[in-house]
Design an enzyme around this catalytic site. Structure first.
Site, short mmCIF file in Angstrom:
data_model
loop_
_atom_site.label_atom_id
_atom_site.label_comp_id
_atom_site.label_asym_id
_atom_site.label_seq_id
_atom_site.Cartn_x
_atom_site.Cartn_y
_atom_site.Cartn_z
CG HIS A 209 -13.11 2.84 45.02
ND1 HIS A 209 -12.26 3.36 44.08
CD2 HIS A 209 -14.35 2.86 44.47
CE1 HIS A 209 -12.95 3.67 42.99
NE2 HIS A 209 -14.22 3.36 43.20
CG ASP B 130 -32.13 5.75 36.23
OD1 ASP B 130 -31.16 6.52 36.32
OD2 ASP B 130 -33.21 5.92 36.83
CG ASP C 75 -18.74 4.42 43.31
OD1 ASP C 75 -18.32 5.59 43.39
OD2 ASP C 75 -18.10 3.49 42.77
CD GLU D 122 -22.35 1.93 35.52
OE1 GLU D 122 -22.50 2.83 34.68
OE2 GLU D 122 -21.89 2.14 36.67
#
Length: 543
Positions: free
Chosen positions: A305, A381, A400, A347
């Site tokens: 990260h 999405d 990510d 997310e």
């Protein structure tokens, strides 16, 4: 439409194809046969879909698994149809035996595949999941293929009619049954029962339908010995399937411990994926698995990260967008920088966000980043969200996302996706992409680079090593630890010329990165370059 009657073909029937002695009227018997065709077709399609879904989850690459299952099964159905000609003279007994075997094989296939995946450890050898998948597809296809010829013989024995009419009736019932099975699998069986229990119940329904037709409607065509054998066989199959269904919970727990170790704390099947958390207590490092792939390891997540976030934050960074990152760990690194005013996290799975906020170990690891008032989460999405996002909004976009090559993620590494990401970048903004391992999948890594260039972005590649390789994280779950990747690859991109690969000296320094090490890693990544690769698009994925 199903025709009630059609003229018989010319010529006398064979001696063994005389009229069946039915306990009901011929029209009723004919309707019962067609109802059995409907049920068997529904069960057969559920077996196919269950094999595709489970193989995609266990092995990865859903396109390949679907192609293998469907092509092998359709080929086997043709062979099964030819083989069924030898059973026509004992069509009732043959059909009953085939349905009993099909119910057992199809119903237990999911549990057998999962058991091999969980307990074999090494994935090679004859009984690896790939070969077992082919074996189940072949066997189920052979048995399904033998159904229609025998059912055609049985319906002709009720009342002779022309072959075209019989085929039309049987196929009509077969196709409607397939429709029902195809819709029942994703909307009923999978969400309510899960793959293992759903397959077992489908097998039980298959056994009951086949056994009831033969032992009920055509029992007078069977010898006493054949009736006893079929009754015992069907009861045995139902007993096995019922026992397996009763033990599914214990089996899943044992298999999960075999796969993930004995420290499983959370195991959820969300509407998106399977989420498993292990460790995080008593000094054990926390691991987060999504659909069986290691997404976060407490042993090395800090290095990942920091490498993902810190180089992209060298420059304006008041407004940051994180695509994926529902675990809150990328947000933790973003919030370490001074001057961050807003962080939007997009997310797909709301359960991951809930765990990141409320699971004690995961929220402690992410520093309760999602509780920071500057952070706003959206469960959607990423591709769809970007299509409606305002243009020129973000100074930094952090992708990510899971490794490229996982079929569900392919569109998130497409030229169209990067066009949308470039649109939301403010002037001078940077996009950073996790592009998978460089050393073990260089072609995929440089395909991501080519795709970014096709979207009008300039890139700088870099990688960091030190990845814990105890579990596969990429598209192929079948690799062992010795072949799992030992690095992460990243691409820093900008539409305003090649971005600088630096660490901001005015910000808190990362704990695992140095500027000199970062540049050395960039040179190492550049040395693996593969030129001339085409960009990946929605209609022509290249991973």
């Amino acid at each position: 439409m199903i025709e009630p009657h059609a003229p018989a073909p010319p010529g006398p029937p064979p001696d063994w194809a005389g009229p069946a002695r039915l306990p009901v009227q011929p029209d009723t018997g004919r309707l019962l046969v067609l109802a059995c065709v409907f049920v068997c077709a529904a069960c057969g399609l559920v077996y196919e879909l269950e094999l595709v879904a489970l193989a995609s989850y266990l092995i990865g690459d859903s396109v390949t698994q679907a192609s293998v299952v469907l092509s092998v099964m359709v080929f086997a159905m043709g062979i099964g149809s030819l083989g069924a000609k030898r059973l026509r003279w004992r069509a009732a007994a043959g059909f009953g035996a085939i349905e009993a075997i099909l119910a057992l094989v199809g119903g237990s296939s999911a549990m057998a595949l999962y058991a091999v995946f969980a307990w074999t450890g090494g994935w090679g050898g004859l009984w690896g999941p790939r070969w077992l998948l082919v074996a189940f597809s072949l066997t189920i296809g052979l048995l399904i293929g033998a159904e229609v010829p025998l059912l055609m013989e049985l319906i002709q024995r009720i009342r002779r009619q022309d072959a075209g009419g019989v085929v039309a009736d049987l196929f009509a019932a077969d196709y409607v049954g397939a429709l029902v099975g195809g819709l029942a699998f994703p909307f009923l069986l999978l969400p309510l029962l899960g793959q293992l229990t759903g397959a077992l119940i489908t097998g039980a329904v298959n056994a009951i339908a086949g056994g009831a037709l033969v032992l009920g409607l055509f029992r007078r065509d069977l010898t006493p010995r054949a009736r006893r054998l079929l009754l015992v066989a069907n009861l045995t199959v139902l007993g096995i399937l019922a026992s397996a269904a009763a033990l599914v919970g214990d089996f899943e727990r044992a298999a999960r411990h075999a796969v993930y170790g004995g420290d499983v704390r959370v195991a959820l099947q969300t509407g998106v994926q399977e989420v498993v958390l292990t460790g995080g207590t008593h000094g054990h490092p926390l691991d987060l698995f999504l659909d069986g792939r290691l997404r976060v390891s407490g042993r090395d997540e800090l290095r990942y990260h920091e490498a993902l976030v810190h180089p992209a934050m060298d420059g304006p960074h008041a407004r940051v967008l994180i695509l994926g990152g529902g675990d809150g760990l990328a947000a933790r690194e973003v919030l370490r920088h001074f001057g961050v005013r807003r962080v939007d996290v997009v997310e797909l799975d709301p359960e991951v966000v809930r765990l990141a906020r409320h699971d004690p170990a995961l929220s402690r690891l992410n520093g309760h980043a999602l509780d920071d008032p500057r952070v706003r989460e959206t469960t959607q999405d990423a591709f769809g969200w970007l299509r409606t996002a305002p243009a020129s909004t973000y100074d930094v976009v952090v992708a990510d996302l899971p490794d490229p090559g996982i079929t569900a993620s392919t569109k998130l590494y497409s030229e169209e996706f990067y066009d949308l990401a470039r649109r939301v970048l403010a002037p001078g903004g940077r996009l950073v992409v996790h592009a998978g391992p460089v050393t073990t999948r260089p072609r995929a890594f440089w395909t991501v680079d080519a795709t970014l260039h096709a979207s009008g972005l300039h890139t700088v590649p870099y990688r960091v090593s030190g990845r814990d390789a105890g579990f596969a994280a990429g598209p192929d779950r079948s690799v062992g630890a010795s072949r799992a990747p030992h690095d992460w690859g990243f691409l820093l991109a900008s539409s305003d010329g090649s971005p600088r690969l630096d660490l901001d000296p005015n910000q808190p320094p990362p704990r695992t990165l140095t500027e000199s090490g970062l540049r050395a890693d960039a040179r190492a990544a550049a040395a693996t370059r593969i030129g001339g690769l085409p960009a990946s698009t929605l209609v022509h994925p290249r991973y």
